[in-house]
Structures are given as structure tokens and as C-alpha cells.
Design a protein around this motif. Structure first.
Motif, mmCIF file in Angstrom:
data_model
loop_
_atom_site.group_PDB
_atom_site.id
_atom_site.type_symbol
_atom_site.label_atom_id
_atom_site.label_comp_id
_atom_site.label_asym_id
_atom_site.label_seq_id
_atom_site.Cartn_x
_atom_site.Cartn_y
_atom_site.Cartn_z
ATOM 1 N N PRO A 24 20.982 36.881 32.176
ATOM 2 C CA PRO A 24 22.346 37.263 31.779
ATOM 3 C C PRO A 24 23.325 36.094 31.917
ATOM 4 N N SER A 25 24.237 36.011 30.977
ATOM 5 C CA SER A 25 25.236 34.941 30.988
ATOM 6 C C SER A 25 26.399 35.236 31.927
ATOM 7 N N GLU A 26 26.589 36.503 32.262
ATOM 8 C CA GLU A 26 27.711 36.891 33.105
ATOM 9 C C GLU A 26 27.212 37.513 34.397
ATOM 10 N N PHE A 27 28.044 37.399 35.431
ATOM 11 C CA PHE A 27 27.732 38.076 36.683
ATOM 12 C C PHE A 27 28.954 38.868 37.121
ATOM 13 N N ARG A 28 28.701 39.883 37.916
ATOM 14 C CA ARG A 28 29.765 40.725 38.459
ATOM 15 C C ARG A 28 29.275 41.273 39.793
ATOM 16 N N VAL A 29 30.087 41.091 40.829
ATOM 17 C CA VAL A 29 29.784 41.609 42.160
ATOM 18 C C VAL A 29 30.970 42.462 42.577
ATOM 19 N N ASP A 109 38.539 28.404 41.612
ATOM 20 C CA ASP A 109 37.967 27.135 41.168
ATOM 21 C C ASP A 109 37.190 26.542 42.324
ATOM 22 N N PHE A 110 35.881 26.524 42.187
ATOM 23 C CA PHE A 110 35.025 25.926 43.211
ATOM 24 C C PHE A 110 34.738 24.487 42.823
ATOM 25 N N THR A 117 34.149 28.093 37.819
ATOM 26 C CA THR A 117 35.378 28.878 37.814
ATOM 27 C C THR A 117 35.009 30.338 37.640
ATOM 28 N N SER A 118 35.618 31.180 38.445
ATOM 29 C CA SER A 118 35.369 32.617 38.402
ATOM 30 C C SER A 118 36.692 33.354 38.524
ATOM 31 N N THR A 119 36.610 34.658 38.397
ATOM 32 C CA THR A 119 37.766 35.525 38.590
ATOM 33 C C THR A 119 37.429 36.498 39.712
ATOM 34 N N ALA A 120 38.395 36.746 40.566
ATOM 35 C CA ALA A 120 38.242 37.766 41.601
ATOM 36 C C ALA A 120 39.432 38.704 41.483
ATOM 37 N N GLU A 121 39.204 39.967 41.812
ATOM 38 C CA GLU A 121 40.321 40.900 41.800
ATOM 39 C C GLU A 121 40.124 41.990 42.838
ATOM 40 N N PHE A 122 41.247 42.459 43.306
ATOM 41 C CA PHE A 122 41.300 43.587 44.233
ATOM 42 C C PHE A 122 42.121 44.669 43.546
ATOM 43 N N SER A 123 41.596 45.885 43.568
ATOM 44 C CA SER A 123 42.372 47.017 43.066
ATOM 45 C C SER A 123 42.552 48.014 44.200
ATOM 46 N N PHE A 124 43.670 48.732 44.159
ATOM 47 C CA PHE A 124 44.062 49.639 45.232
ATOM 48 C C PHE A 124 44.389 50.998 44.626
ATOM 49 N N GLN A 125 43.687 52.036 45.082
ATOM 50 C CA GLN A 125 43.928 53.383 44.577
ATOM 51 C C GLN A 125 44.209 54.307 45.752
ATOM 52 N N PRO A 126 45.362 54.981 45.743
ATOM 53 C CA PRO A 126 45.628 55.940 46.817
ATOM 54 C C PRO A 126 44.693 57.139 46.722
ATOM 55 N N GLU A 127 44.197 57.572 47.877
ATOM 56 C CA GLU A 127 43.362 58.776 47.980
ATOM 57 C C GLU A 127 43.818 59.533 49.216
ATOM 58 N N MET A 137 34.221 40.166 41.918
ATOM 59 C CA MET A 137 34.178 38.773 41.455
ATOM 60 C C MET A 137 33.323 38.761 40.204
ATOM 61 N N LEU A 138 33.813 38.081 39.169
ATOM 62 C CA LEU A 138 33.076 38.002 37.924
ATOM 63 C C LEU A 138 33.222 36.627 37.313
ATOM 64 N N GLY A 139 32.238 36.270 36.528
ATOM 65 C CA GLY A 139 32.265 34.965 35.887
ATOM 66 C C GLY A 139 31.066 34.789 34.991
ATOM 67 N N GLU A 140 30.916 33.565 34.531
ATOM 68 C CA GLU A 140 29.813 33.245 33.636
ATOM 69 C C GLU A 140 28.853 32.285 34.312
ATOM 70 N N HIS A 141 27.573 32.508 34.048
ATOM 71 C CA HIS A 141 26.529 31.610 34.545
ATOM 72 C C HIS A 141 26.322 30.476 33.541
#
Length: 184
Positions: A24-29, A109-110, A117-127, A137-141
Motif C-alpha cells: 500500500p502507498s498510504e498508511f494510517r494509524v 516533518d521528520f 512528511t506526515s499528517t497527525a490529527e486529534f479529534s474530540f467528541q463529547p460523550e 497519523m497518516l501519510g504516504e509510503h
């Protein structure tokens, strides 16, 4: 005999290249945690880069790392750079999107041990009285990282650090929320 060995070696190299190219060309954790604190409290742990040292799993891997901050202390444009041992390498993260109590997105940027170069994000949902936090974290291999992914599982490797960070963030945010409730 030598010709047969060379042909076999060439076939193995071609098979390896094909196998790597088909990865796969992309990764996502992604990992998540439920934190007994309002989204405002949890959001501040991520959106203000100065708060990361209290919960980031990488801060504990090299307490002697050289860290620097640029731009505003929080929100879009805030940046954090690090240079440390071989466990954390060298790089920079910059907040590119910040939606209060909802989302914080970063450009990562490592520089060392290798550039990416990758993207990281945090999302917050009230429960109810908790907040569901997703750390992604997502990016391309590139070809080299595709080859490395044959031998190293990126999801398990990074996911373990995300789990540690979210557990530490949970402790910090829940402690802050308790202090706020007691003060009210």
C-alpha cells in the motif's frame, strides 16, 4: 553453475521489487481513549504545544532532547521542533488546523533518521461527562518505507506509543478537570 546463481539472485531481486511495489502507498494509524474530562480540557492538552511534554511518549524517550517553539503558543501556526537521540530523531510539527474542542491537525516533518512528511490529527467528541479522543497519523509510503513495512509493522510500532500518550493525557486531563470542579 555461476550463471544459475546469478539468474536466481536476479529473479529474487525482481520479486522483491515487485512485492515492495505492490505494498500500500498510504498508511494510517489510529488509537482512541475515553477521558473523563470535558472536550475543552482535553483540547488544551493538544492545542497548546507546551502541554505536550507532560503526556507525550516521545518526551520520555529522550529527556535531554533539544526542543524549541515557534509562532503562537497554541493554535494554527504554533510549531515545535526537536532534535534528540536515535529513539526520537529530529523533526518539526506545526499546527495547520485548529477547531476549538473539535480538531487539531498537524504537519509532521521528520528529518532524522530519515526524511518524511506526515499528517497527525486529534479529534474530540463529547460523550456525556467524557471526551472520546482519536489520535491519527497518516501519510504516504515511499519505496524505502514500503520495503521497511515488510519487516516492521507501523501500526503496532506507532500504535503502542499512541496508547501510552493517550493514557498519560488521560491522567493529565482528568487531574485538571478534577481541580476545575473542586475550584467551582
Amino acid at each position: 553453475m555461476l550463471t544459475k546463481i546469478l539468474i536466481a539472485a536476479a529473479v529474487l531481486v525482481v520479486l522483491f521489487v515487485v512485492l515492495v511495489a505492490l505494498r500500500p502507498s498510504e498508511f494510517r494509524v489510529t488509537r482512541f481513549a475515553r477521558i473523563a474530562a470535558p472536550p475543552e480540557t482535553v483540547f488544551l492538552q493538544v492545542n497548546d504545544l507546551h502541554n505536550w511534554e507532560a503526556w507525550s511518549p516521545w518526551a520520555k524517550l529522550d529527556p535531554a532532547a533539544k526542543n524549541s517553539y515557534e509562532g503562537p503558543s497554541a493554535g494554527v501556526g504554533a510549531a515545535f521542533a526537536w532534535a534528540g537521540n536515535n529513539k526520537i530523531g529530529e523533526g518539526r510539527m506545526t499546527i495547520t488546523d485548529s477547531k476549538p474542542y473539535d480538531l487539531v491537525r498537524f504537519r509532521l516533518d521528520f528529518l532524522k533518521p530519515f526524511k518524511s512528511t506526515s499528517t497527525a490529527e486529534f479529534s474530540f467528541q463529547p460523550e456525556g461527562d467524557q471526551t472520546l479522543v482519536h489520535w491519527t497519523m497518516l501519510g504516504e509510503h515511499n519505496f524505502i518505507s514500503k520495503a521497511m513495512s515488510l519487516f516492521m509493522n507501523c501500526d503496532k510500532m506507532l500504535g503502542g506509543y499512541f496508547d501510552q500518550g493517550l493514557a498519560a493525557m488521560k491522567l493529565v486531563a482528568e487531574t485538571a478537570a478534577q481541580k476545575t470542579r473542586k475550584a467551582a
